[in-house]
Design a protein around this motif. Structure first.
Motif, PDB file in Angstrom:
ATOM      1  N   PRO A 131     -96.511   8.151 -51.557  1.00  9.95           N
ATOM      2  CA  PRO A 131     -96.249   7.617 -50.653  1.00  9.95           C
ATOM      3  C   PRO A 131     -94.566   8.504 -50.327  1.00  9.95           C
ATOM      4  O   PRO A 131     -94.154   8.882 -49.240  1.00  9.95           O
ATOM      5  CB  PRO A 131     -95.364   6.600 -51.303  1.00  9.95           C
ATOM      6  N   GLU A 132     -94.350   9.059 -51.227  1.00  3.31           N
ATOM      7  CA  GLU A 132     -93.058  10.611 -50.790  1.00  3.31           C
ATOM      8  C   GLU A 132     -93.877  11.685 -49.886  1.00  3.31           C
ATOM      9  O   GLU A 132     -92.960  11.949 -48.966  1.00  3.31           O
ATOM     10  CB  GLU A 132     -92.686  10.698 -52.296  1.00  3.31           C
ATOM     11  N   ILE A 133     -95.481  11.731 -50.046  1.00  2.00           N
ATOM     12  CA  ILE A 133     -95.684  12.765 -49.312  1.00  2.00           C
ATOM     13  C   ILE A 133     -95.545  12.770 -48.456  1.00  2.00           C
ATOM     14  O   ILE A 133     -95.751  13.070 -46.966  1.00  2.00           O
ATOM     15  CB  ILE A 133     -97.041  13.420 -50.116  1.00  2.00           C
ATOM     16  N   LYS A 134     -96.148  11.217 -47.834  1.00  2.06           N
ATOM     17  CA  LYS A 134     -96.542  11.058 -46.180  1.00  2.06           C
ATOM     18  C   LYS A 134     -95.275  10.803 -45.555  1.00  2.06           C
ATOM     19  O   LYS A 134     -95.106  10.644 -44.368  1.00  2.06           O
ATOM     20  CB  LYS A 134     -97.218   9.388 -46.885  1.00  2.06           C
ATOM     21  N   ALA A 135     -94.307   9.587 -46.760  1.00  3.31           N
ATOM     22  CA  ALA A 135     -92.701   9.066 -45.702  1.00  3.31           C
ATOM     23  C   ALA A 135     -92.866  10.631 -45.524  1.00  3.31           C
ATOM     24  O   ALA A 135     -92.157  11.538 -44.541  1.00  3.31           O
ATOM     25  CB  ALA A 135     -92.228   9.195 -46.232  1.00  3.31           C
ATOM     26  N   SER A 136     -92.704  12.023 -45.834  1.00  6.32           N
ATOM     27  CA  SER A 136     -91.569  13.480 -45.825  1.00  6.32           C
ATOM     28  C   SER A 136     -92.809  13.474 -44.648  1.00  6.32           C
ATOM     29  O   SER A 136     -91.788  14.566 -43.465  1.00  6.32           O
ATOM     30  CB  SER A 136     -92.096  14.287 -46.801  1.00  6.32           C
ATOM     31  N   TYR A 137     -93.733  13.948 -45.036  1.00  5.69           N
ATOM     32  CA  TYR A 137     -94.830  14.210 -43.492  1.00  5.69           C
ATOM     33  C   TYR A 137     -93.864  13.707 -42.298  1.00  5.69           C
ATOM     34  O   TYR A 137     -94.066  14.023 -41.367  1.00  5.69           O
ATOM     35  CB  TYR A 137     -96.783  13.505 -43.885  1.00  5.69           C
ATOM     36  N   ASP A 138     -94.095  12.118 -42.376  1.00  6.69           N
ATOM     37  CA  ASP A 138     -93.768  11.605 -41.375  1.00  6.69           C
ATOM     38  C   ASP A 138     -92.222  11.753 -40.889  1.00  6.69           C
ATOM     39  O   ASP A 138     -92.559  12.042 -39.725  1.00  6.69           O
ATOM     40  CB  ASP A 138     -93.224  10.289 -41.164  1.00  6.69           C
ATOM     41  N   TRP A 139     -92.015  11.995 -41.445  1.00  8.10           N
ATOM     42  CA  TRP A 139     -90.434  12.046 -40.910  1.00  8.10           C
ATOM     43  C   TRP A 139     -90.229  13.881 -40.395  1.00  8.10           C
ATOM     44  O   TRP A 139     -89.630  14.294 -38.822  1.00  8.10           O
ATOM     45  CB  TRP A 139     -89.351  12.182 -41.919  1.00  8.10           C
ATOM     46  N   PHE A 140     -90.894  14.959 -40.816  1.00 12.17           N
ATOM     47  CA  PHE A 140     -91.132  15.989 -39.590  1.00 12.17           C
ATOM     48  C   PHE A 140     -92.435  15.826 -38.902  1.00 12.17           C
ATOM     49  O   PHE A 140     -91.138  16.625 -37.520  1.00 12.17           O
ATOM     50  CB  PHE A 140     -91.791  17.025 -41.068  1.00 12.17           C
ATOM     51  N   ILE A 141     -92.723  14.747 -38.416  1.00 16.07           N
ATOM     52  CA  ILE A 141     -94.057  14.599 -37.242  1.00 16.07           C
ATOM     53  C   ILE A 141     -92.660  14.336 -36.680  1.00 16.07           C
ATOM     54  O   ILE A 141     -92.591  15.063 -35.420  1.00 16.07           O
ATOM     55  CB  ILE A 141     -94.865  14.271 -37.520  1.00 16.07           C
ATOM     56  N   GLY A 142     -91.691  13.372 -36.252  1.00 20.91           N
ATOM     57  CA  GLY A 142     -90.505  12.464 -35.847  1.00 20.91           C
ATOM     58  C   GLY A 142     -89.819  14.501 -35.283  1.00 20.91           C
ATOM     59  O   GLY A 142     -90.045  14.146 -33.677  1.00 20.91           O
ATOM     60  N   GLN A 143     -89.655  15.250 -36.438  1.00 16.82           N
ATOM     61  CA  GLN A 143     -88.521  16.092 -35.980  1.00 16.82           C
ATOM     62  C   GLN A 143     -89.504  16.888 -34.700  1.00 16.82           C
ATOM     63  O   GLN A 143     -88.713  17.083 -34.088  1.00 16.82           O
ATOM     64  CB  GLN A 143     -87.753  16.711 -37.013  1.00 16.82           C
ATOM     65  N   TYR A 144     -90.594  17.085 -35.525  1.00 16.98           N
ATOM     66  CA  TYR A 144     -91.686  18.597 -34.319  1.00 16.98           C
ATOM     67  C   TYR A 144     -91.776  17.793 -32.687  1.00 16.98           C
ATOM     68  O   TYR A 144     -91.828  18.514 -31.950  1.00 16.98           O
ATOM     69  CB  TYR A 144     -92.829  18.436 -35.213  1.00 16.98           C
ATOM     70  N   GLU A 145     -92.502  16.203 -33.438  1.00 15.92           N
ATOM     71  CA  GLU A 145     -92.345  16.104 -31.446  1.00 15.92           C
ATOM     72  C   GLU A 145     -91.634  16.114 -30.429  1.00 15.92           C
ATOM     73  O   GLU A 145     -90.919  16.396 -29.228  1.00 15.92           O
ATOM     74  CB  GLU A 145     -93.031  14.164 -31.898  1.00 15.92           C
ATOM     75  N   VAL A 180    -107.241  20.827 -40.825  1.00 17.50           N
ATOM     76  CA  VAL A 180    -107.310  19.903 -41.562  1.00 17.50           C
ATOM     77  C   VAL A 180    -107.564  18.608 -41.769  1.00 17.50           C
ATOM     78  O   VAL A 180    -107.592  17.588 -42.004  1.00 17.50           O
ATOM     79  CB  VAL A 180    -106.155  19.762 -42.202  1.00 17.50           C
ATOM     80  N   GLY A 181    -107.135  18.126 -39.945  1.00 12.09           N
ATOM     81  CA  GLY A 181    -107.641  16.668 -39.427  1.00 12.09           C
ATOM     82  C   GLY A 181    -106.498  16.131 -39.561  1.00 12.09           C
ATOM     83  O   GLY A 181    -105.556  16.526 -39.309  1.00 12.09           O
ATOM     84  N   SER A 182    -106.758  14.422 -38.899  1.00 11.42           N
ATOM     85  CA  SER A 182    -105.486  13.666 -39.153  1.00 11.42           C
ATOM     86  C   SER A 182    -104.757  13.348 -40.682  1.00 11.42           C
ATOM     87  O   SER A 182    -105.646  13.145 -41.749  1.00 11.42           O
ATOM     88  CB  SER A 182    -105.454  12.137 -37.782  1.00 11.42           C
ATOM     89  N   ILE A 183    -103.957  14.088 -40.981  1.00 16.63           N
ATOM     90  CA  ILE A 183    -102.985  13.697 -41.879  1.00 16.63           C
ATOM     91  C   ILE A 183    -103.156  11.850 -42.117  1.00 16.63           C
ATOM     92  O   ILE A 183    -103.778  11.055 -43.442  1.00 16.63           O
ATOM     93  CB  ILE A 183    -101.847  13.858 -42.769  1.00 16.63           C
ATOM     94  N   ASP A 184    -102.917  10.988 -41.128  1.00 19.33           N
ATOM     95  CA  ASP A 184    -102.776   9.795 -41.597  1.00 19.33           C
ATOM     96  C   ASP A 184    -104.591   9.110 -41.795  1.00 19.33           C
ATOM     97  O   ASP A 184    -104.860   8.476 -42.640  1.00 19.33           O
ATOM     98  CB  ASP A 184    -102.341   8.973 -39.622  1.00 19.33           C
ATOM     99  N   ASP A 185    -105.871   9.074 -41.078  1.00 19.20           N
ATOM    100  CA  ASP A 185    -106.712   9.264 -41.333  1.00 19.20           C
ATOM    101  C   ASP A 185    -107.494   9.742 -42.647  1.00 19.20           C
ATOM    102  O   ASP A 185    -108.091   9.111 -43.831  1.00 19.20           O
ATOM    103  CB  ASP A 185    -107.554   9.455 -41.010  1.00 19.20           C
ATOM    104  N   PHE A 186    -106.683  10.749 -43.394  1.00 11.89           N
ATOM    105  CA  PHE A 186    -106.762  11.700 -44.568  1.00 11.89           C
ATOM    106  C   PHE A 186    -106.132  10.750 -45.682  1.00 11.89           C
ATOM    107  O   PHE A 186    -107.368  10.453 -46.658  1.00 11.89           O
ATOM    108  CB  PHE A 186    -106.062  12.980 -45.086  1.00 11.89           C
TER     109      PHE A 186
END
Length: 148
Positions: A2-16, A129-135
């Motif tokens: 969950p921490e890894i995914k939360a970091s990913y989600d935060w980064f994607i928000g910044q990216y967008e 790598v495709g969709s991280i959410d699907d992965f």
């Protein structure tokens, strides 16, 4: 995970948010550089998330091995005391074979993702790598197939 995914989600928000700013200013070169950073980050996240699945496979394998080796009934212990299953050099593929049915259609998908994990972990950038959410969804589902 969950921490890894939360970091990913935060980064994607910044990216967008950054991509919107750059798009509004029509800075295509900066958008390309930002996309490269996103791609590298996603590859790292993919490797870290797959590593969490590897940990689950390893824990299941070790627990099953301990259980089977402690059984007095040879029919349940059979094969588990082979020297090739002892020590840290047992490959991920062998460990997976010992705790998951190879006939499960997902077995092949796991191996494909393991190959992609190796590709990314060794600097490969040619395979998406495709969709991280699907992965993430797949990793949790695959973990449910691990058996003793």
């Amino acid at each position: 995970m969950p921490e890894i995914k939360a970091s990913y989600d935060w980064f994607i928000g910044q990216y967008e948010r950054q991509a919107q700013v750059l798009s509004a200013s029509n800075d295509l070169t900066a958008i390309d550089r930002l996309d490269i950073k996103r791609d590298i980050f996603e590859r790292g996240i993919f490797v870290l998330m797959f590593a969490q699945f590897e940990v689950a496979v390893n824990h299941t394998f070790e627990a099953v091995m301990s259980k089977r080796l402690g059984d007095d009934d040879w029919s349940r212990r059979r094969g588990w005391d082979a020297d090739t299953l002892k020590g840290p050099r047992v490959s991920f593929h062998v460990r997976l074979c010992m705790v998951m049915d190879r006939r499960n259609p997902e077995f092949g998908q796991i191996n494909k993702n393991y190959a992609l994990r190796n590709h990314c972990a060794h600097g490969g950038t040619t395979e998406p790598v495709g969709s991280i959410d699907d992965f993430e969804h797949n990793l949790y589902r695959w973990q449910s197939f691990l058996r003793d």
